[in-house]
Design an enzyme around this catalytic site. Structure first.
Site, PDB file in Angstrom:
ATOM      1  N   ASP A  60       0.847  -1.193   0.000  1.00 31.30           N
ATOM      2  CA  ASP A  60       0.000   0.000   0.000  1.00 31.30           C
ATOM      3  C   ASP A  60       0.884   1.246   0.000  1.00 31.30           C
ATOM      4  OD1 ASP A  60      -1.832   1.979   0.542  1.00 31.30           O
ATOM      5  OD2 ASP A  60      -2.841   0.871   2.153  1.00 31.30           O
ATOM      6  N   ILE A  61       0.686   2.131  -0.971  1.00 26.31           N
ATOM      7  CA  ILE A  61       1.524   3.340  -1.034  1.00 26.31           C
ATOM      8  C   ILE A  61       1.220   4.307   0.115  1.00 26.31           C
ATOM      9  CG2 ILE A  61       1.996   3.218  -3.524  1.00 26.31           C
ATOM     10  CD1 ILE A  61      -0.131   5.434  -3.916  1.00 26.31           C
ATOM     11  N   THR A 131      -4.435  13.034 -14.885  1.00 28.82           N
ATOM     12  CA  THR A 131      -5.647  13.036 -15.711  1.00 28.82           C
ATOM     13  C   THR A 131      -5.982  14.438 -16.220  1.00 28.82           C
ATOM     14  OG1 THR A 131      -8.049  12.780 -15.535  1.00 28.82           O
ATOM     15  CG2 THR A 131      -6.900  13.178 -13.504  1.00 28.82           C
ATOM     16  N   ASP A 132      -6.713  14.504 -17.309  1.00 24.33           N
ATOM     17  CA  ASP A 132      -7.175  15.811 -17.812  1.00 24.33           C
ATOM     18  C   ASP A 132      -8.243  16.412 -16.904  1.00 24.33           C
ATOM     19  OD1 ASP A 132      -9.287  14.090 -18.421  1.00 24.33           O
ATOM     20  OD2 ASP A 132      -9.453  14.664 -20.529  1.00 24.33           O
ATOM     21  N   TYR A 156     -12.256  13.137  -6.810  1.00 23.42           N
ATOM     22  CA  TYR A 156     -11.203  12.433  -7.569  1.00 23.42           C
ATOM     23  C   TYR A 156     -10.263  13.430  -8.231  1.00 23.42           C
ATOM     24  CZ  TYR A 156      -8.978  10.231 -11.624  1.00 23.42           C
ATOM     25  OH  TYR A 156      -8.055   9.833 -12.562  1.00 23.42           O
ATOM     26  N   LYS A 160      -6.250  14.316  -7.546  1.00 23.15           N
ATOM     27  CA  LYS A 160      -5.203  14.202  -8.573  1.00 23.15           C
ATOM     28  C   LYS A 160      -4.519  15.562  -8.776  1.00 23.15           C
ATOM     29  CE  LYS A 160      -4.228  11.068 -10.815  1.00 23.15           C
ATOM     30  NZ  LYS A 160      -3.283   9.932 -10.604  1.00 23.15           N
ATOM     31  N   ASN A 186      -9.379   6.835 -21.104  1.00 23.08           N
ATOM     32  CA  ASN A 186      -8.836   5.659 -21.798  1.00 23.08           C
ATOM     33  C   ASN A 186      -9.934   4.617 -21.986  1.00 23.08           C
ATOM     34  OD1 ASN A 186      -5.382   5.135 -20.926  1.00 23.08           O
ATOM     35  ND2 ASN A 186      -6.455   7.078 -20.989  1.00 23.08           N
ATOM     36  N   PRO A 211     -27.207   2.576 -17.912  1.00 25.88           N
ATOM     37  CA  PRO A 211     -27.499   3.813 -17.171  1.00 25.88           C
ATOM     38  C   PRO A 211     -26.728   5.006 -17.736  1.00 25.88           C
ATOM     39  CG  PRO A 211     -25.994   2.400 -15.929  1.00 25.88           C
ATOM     40  CD  PRO A 211     -26.242   1.711 -17.220  1.00 25.88           C
ATOM     41  N   ARG A 220     -16.605  13.342 -23.683  1.00 28.09           N
ATOM     42  CA  ARG A 220     -15.284  12.887 -23.262  1.00 28.09           C
ATOM     43  C   ARG A 220     -14.432  12.657 -24.503  1.00 28.09           C
ATOM     44  NH1 ARG A 220     -17.184  14.675 -19.386  1.00 28.09           N
ATOM     45  NH2 ARG A 220     -17.404  13.807 -17.283  1.00 28.09           N
TER      46      ARG A 220
HETATM   47  P1  NAD Z   1      -7.424   1.542 -11.962  1.00 22.18           P
HETATM   48  O1  NAD Z   1      -8.398   1.940 -10.909  1.00 22.18           O
HETATM   49  O2  NAD Z   1      -7.824   0.571 -13.011  1.00 22.18           O
HETATM   50  O3  NAD Z   1      -6.096   0.955 -11.287  1.00 22.18           O
HETATM   51  C1  NAD Z   1      -5.502   1.525 -10.158  1.00 22.18           C
HETATM   52  C2  NAD Z   1      -4.521   0.520  -9.573  1.00 22.18           C
HETATM   53  O4  NAD Z   1      -3.922   1.124  -8.410  1.00 22.18           O
HETATM   54  C3  NAD Z   1      -5.180  -0.785  -9.109  1.00 22.18           C
HETATM   55  O5  NAD Z   1      -4.422  -1.885  -9.543  1.00 22.18           O
HETATM   56  C4  NAD Z   1      -5.170  -0.678  -7.592  1.00 22.18           C
HETATM   57  O6  NAD Z   1      -5.081  -1.940  -6.943  1.00 22.18           O
HETATM   58  C5  NAD Z   1      -3.928   0.172  -7.354  1.00 22.18           C
HETATM   59  N1  NAD Z   1      -3.998   0.899  -6.075  1.00 22.18           N
HETATM   60  C6  NAD Z   1      -5.043   1.639  -5.613  1.00 22.18           C
HETATM   61  N2  NAD Z   1      -4.744   2.123  -4.400  1.00 22.18           N
HETATM   62  C7  NAD Z   1      -3.492   1.707  -4.093  1.00 22.18           C
HETATM   63  C8  NAD Z   1      -2.644   1.892  -2.976  1.00 22.18           C
HETATM   64  N3  NAD Z   1      -3.042   2.613  -1.906  1.00 22.18           N
HETATM   65  N4  NAD Z   1      -1.410   1.335  -2.993  1.00 22.18           N
HETATM   66  C9  NAD Z   1      -0.998   0.599  -4.072  1.00 22.18           C
HETATM   67  N5  NAD Z   1      -1.776   0.358  -5.141  1.00 22.18           N
HETATM   68  C10 NAD Z   1      -3.019   0.916  -5.154  1.00 22.18           C
HETATM   69  O7  NAD Z   1      -6.935   2.913 -12.599  1.00 22.18           O
HETATM   70  P2  NAD Z   1      -6.517   3.256 -14.101  1.00 22.18           P
HETATM   71  O8  NAD Z   1      -7.726   3.625 -14.861  1.00 22.18           O
HETATM   72  O9  NAD Z   1      -5.625   2.193 -14.610  1.00 22.18           O
HETATM   73  O10 NAD Z   1      -5.688   4.589 -13.849  1.00 22.18           O
HETATM   74  C11 NAD Z   1      -4.292   4.525 -13.582  1.00 22.18           C
HETATM   75  C12 NAD Z   1      -3.767   5.935 -13.414  1.00 22.18           C
HETATM   76  O11 NAD Z   1      -4.026   6.696 -14.589  1.00 22.18           O
HETATM   77  C13 NAD Z   1      -4.415   6.711 -12.270  1.00 22.18           C
HETATM   78  O12 NAD Z   1      -3.426   7.471 -11.639  1.00 22.18           O
HETATM   79  C14 NAD Z   1      -5.441   7.586 -12.967  1.00 22.18           C
HETATM   80  O13 NAD Z   1      -5.657   8.778 -12.225  1.00 22.18           O
HETATM   81  C15 NAD Z   1      -4.748   7.868 -14.272  1.00 22.18           C
HETATM   82  N6  NAD Z   1      -5.634   8.138 -15.429  1.00 22.18           N
HETATM   83  C16 NAD Z   1      -6.656   7.278 -15.745  1.00 22.18           C
HETATM   84  C17 NAD Z   1      -7.438   7.530 -16.880  1.00 22.18           C
HETATM   85  C18 NAD Z   1      -8.539   6.589 -17.307  1.00 22.18           C
HETATM   86  O14 NAD Z   1      -9.256   6.897 -18.267  1.00 22.18           O
HETATM   87  N7  NAD Z   1      -8.704   5.440 -16.686  1.00 22.18           N
HETATM   88  C19 NAD Z   1      -7.201   8.674 -17.659  1.00 22.18           C
HETATM   89  C20 NAD Z   1      -6.158   9.532 -17.292  1.00 22.18           C
HETATM   90  C21 NAD Z   1      -5.362   9.248 -16.188  1.00 22.18           C
HETATM   91  P1  TYD Z   2     -16.414   7.312 -16.589  1.00 25.85           P
HETATM   92  O1  TYD Z   2     -16.129   6.123 -17.441  1.00 25.85           O
HETATM   93  O2  TYD Z   2     -16.795   7.100 -15.169  1.00 25.85           O
HETATM   94  O3  TYD Z   2     -15.147   8.279 -16.709  1.00 25.85           O
HETATM   95  P2  TYD Z   2     -14.973   9.813 -16.193  1.00 25.85           P
HETATM   96  O4  TYD Z   2     -16.027  10.134 -15.219  1.00 25.85           O
HETATM   97  O5  TYD Z   2     -13.622   9.752 -15.563  1.00 25.85           O
HETATM   98  O6  TYD Z   2     -15.013  10.656 -17.431  1.00 25.85           O
HETATM   99  O7  TYD Z   2     -17.578   8.140 -17.271  1.00 25.85           O
HETATM  100  C1  TYD Z   2     -17.500   8.593 -18.600  1.00 25.85           C
HETATM  101  C2  TYD Z   2     -18.724   9.426 -18.885  1.00 25.85           C
HETATM  102  O8  TYD Z   2     -19.883   8.581 -18.834  1.00 25.85           O
HETATM  103  C3  TYD Z   2     -18.962  10.509 -17.834  1.00 25.85           C
HETATM  104  O9  TYD Z   2     -19.493  11.664 -18.490  1.00 25.85           O
HETATM  105  C4  TYD Z   2     -20.007   9.913 -16.919  1.00 25.85           C
HETATM  106  C5  TYD Z   2     -20.808   9.020 -17.848  1.00 25.85           C
HETATM  107  N1  TYD Z   2     -21.377   7.801 -17.226  1.00 25.85           N
HETATM  108  C6  TYD Z   2     -22.729   7.487 -17.423  1.00 25.85           C
HETATM  109  O10 TYD Z   2     -23.476   8.212 -18.121  1.00 25.85           O
HETATM  110  N2  TYD Z   2     -23.224   6.359 -16.845  1.00 25.85           N
HETATM  111  C7  TYD Z   2     -22.457   5.541 -16.068  1.00 25.85           C
HETATM  112  O11 TYD Z   2     -22.979   4.518 -15.546  1.00 25.85           O
HETATM  113  C8  TYD Z   2     -21.070   5.855 -15.880  1.00 25.85           C
HETATM  114  C9  TYD Z   2     -20.184   4.992 -15.050  1.00 25.85           C
HETATM  115  C10 TYD Z   2     -20.574   7.004 -16.488  1.00 25.85           C
END
Ligand code: NAD
Ligand code: TYD
Length: 350
Positions: A60-61, A131-132, A156, A160, A186, A211, A220
């Site tokens: 855990d970080i 993240t953006d 969130y 960040k 992503n 939903p 997005r």
């Molecule tokens: P995710 O939720 O799929 O994965 C997060 C990982 O971090 C998991 O494996 C979890 O077990 C680990 N983790 C959580 N808390 C922890 C802790 N306290 N100690 C050690 N490990 C821990 O997230 P993701 O979508 O893969 O995102 C990864 C990174 O990229 C994040 O920093 C997120 O902010 C950033 N990011 C995500 C997106 C996106 O679209 N998913 C876009 C831009 C940036």
């Molecule tokens: P999400 O995948 O949660 O990513 P983020 O909130 O980080 O952009 O959501 C993408 C978009 O979809 C966001 O505008 C919220 C919407 N959304 C729904 O409309 N229904 C859902 O059940 C979820 C999870 C997201």
């Protein structure tokens, strides 16, 4: 042999980054540190778990003593920090988890890196993945650039943003060699089905309601996860210390249009009559503080480091749907147990 620490490597994006580095750099040892929260899943890395240059550490970080001992055990040459609580809806329900992991956890890693590299930080790099969403919400026009003022609006994105500020503070105050990137949404294989796309794929498959928050008008900018991983590789190697790079797909979609496209693709793949899956679309109560639009200007990364997205969205969506349909066991495993409870609380019993 160089040793690189990747945090959060069992998560969605992290697992793609770990795989890329483990396979491409056999002379580099990759240590994947992950707490394995609900979002972390070692099944994401089954194909590379036996590689000689790969090691997994569960931890855990947020635990500073543990992080310090880990940095004493290994001499890391670089850190790629992805571990985070990442889902906006969960941050609305439990902000403290986000404060602890995303802020305190990041500070623990920064402190350990600062101590480890205090005598010589030549060639070292602490790469913070962000993240953006830190830039807030756009209106109809405009794009986020690296100069856009931070204006986070969810727990969130605020956590960040806070971690980004602290990472920059360590650069200015302690000369820690840091680099940051801020990426758009992503999509791709291995994303936990709480996020829009995999949640809808799973619900279309199982004929459950889709939903859509509010009127589905929110926008997005979607990027294929493997293109993000390649950008991370590039920035880790070539990114200038102290700089920030925006990463985006130049690919904006209204949620409702995206969900409709997904329905059409899945009707085809599942042999359903066109229009059948669309009937599952259900407009539900909007997310609190729902950001209207995200859109990234990634021209700095394209111009200075030569990165660009490789995949057209339509192709990427097809690939993503194919992955989920052919990885039923993965999907069933992650949607059993605790997921059911989360789903009931978030969406009600349906
Ligand atoms: P995710 O939720 O799929 O994965 C997060 C990982 O971090 C998991 O494996 C979890 O077990 C680990 N983790 C959580 N808390 C922890 C802790 N306290 N100690 C050690 N490990 C821990 O997230 P993701 O979508 O893969 O995102 C990864 C990174 O990229 C994040 O920093 C997120 O902010 C950033 N990011 C995500 C997106 C996106 O679209 N998913 C876009 C831009 C940036
Ligand atoms: P999400 O995948 O949660 O990513 P983020 O909130 O980080 O952009 O959501 C993408 C978009 O979809 C966001 O505008 C919220 C919407 N959304 C729904 O409309 N229904 C859902 O059940 C979820 C999870 C997201």
């Amino acid at each position: 042999m160089k040793t690189i620490l990747i945090t959060g490597g069992a998560g969605f994006i992290g697992s793609h980054v770990v795989r890329l580095f483990v396979k491409k750099y056999p002379n580099c040892k990759i240590v994947n540190l992950d707490k394995l929260t609900y979002a972390g899943n070692l099944a994401n890395l089954k194909d590379i778990e036996d590689y000689a240059n790969y090691e997994f550490v569960k931890g855990d970080i947020v635990d500073g003593d543990f992080i310090n001992s880990l940095f004493l055990r290994y001499t890391f040459d670089g850190v790629i920090h992805l571990a985070a609580e990442s889902h906006v809806d969960r941050s609305i329900v439990s902000p403290m988890d986000f404060i602890m992991t995303n802020i305190v956890g990041t500070v623990n890693l920064l402190n350990a890196a600062k101590t480890m590299w205090k005598d010589n930080s030549e060639g070292k790099k602490f790469y913070h993945i962000s993240t953006d969403e830190v830039y807030g919400s756009l209106g109809e026009e405009g794009l986020f650039t690296e100069e856009t003022a931070y204006d986070p609006r969810s727990p969130y994105s605020a956590s960040k943003a806070s971690s980004d500020h602290i990472v920059r503070a360590y650069f200015h105050t302690y000369n820690l060699p840091v680099v940051i990137s801020n990426c758009s949404n992503n999509y791709g294989a291995n994303q936990f089905p709480e996020k829009l796309l995999p949640l809808c794929i799973n619900n279309i498959k199982t004929l459950k309601p889709l939903p859509v928050y509010g009127k589905g008008e929110n926008i997005r900018d979607w990027l294929w996860v493997e293109d993000h991983a390649k950008a991370i590789e590039l920035i880790f190697h070539k990114g200038i210390i102290g700089e920030t790079y925006n990463i985006g797909g130049n690919n904006e979609w209204k949620n409702i249009d995206l969900v409709r496209s997904l329905c059409r693709i899945m009707d085809n793949k599942l042999g359903r009559i066109q229009g059948e899956s669309e009937k599952l679309i259900t407009f539900v109560t909007d997310r609190a503080g729902h950001d209207l639009r995200y859109a990234i200007d990634s021209s700095k990364l394209q111009r200075e480091l030569g990165w660009g997205p490789s995949l057209q969205f339509e192709e990427g969506l097809e690939k993503t749907v194919d992955w989920y349909l052919s990885n039923e066991e993965w999907l069933n495993n992650v949607t059993s147990g605790a997921y059911q409870k989360y789903y009931e609380v978030q969406y009600g019993k349906r």
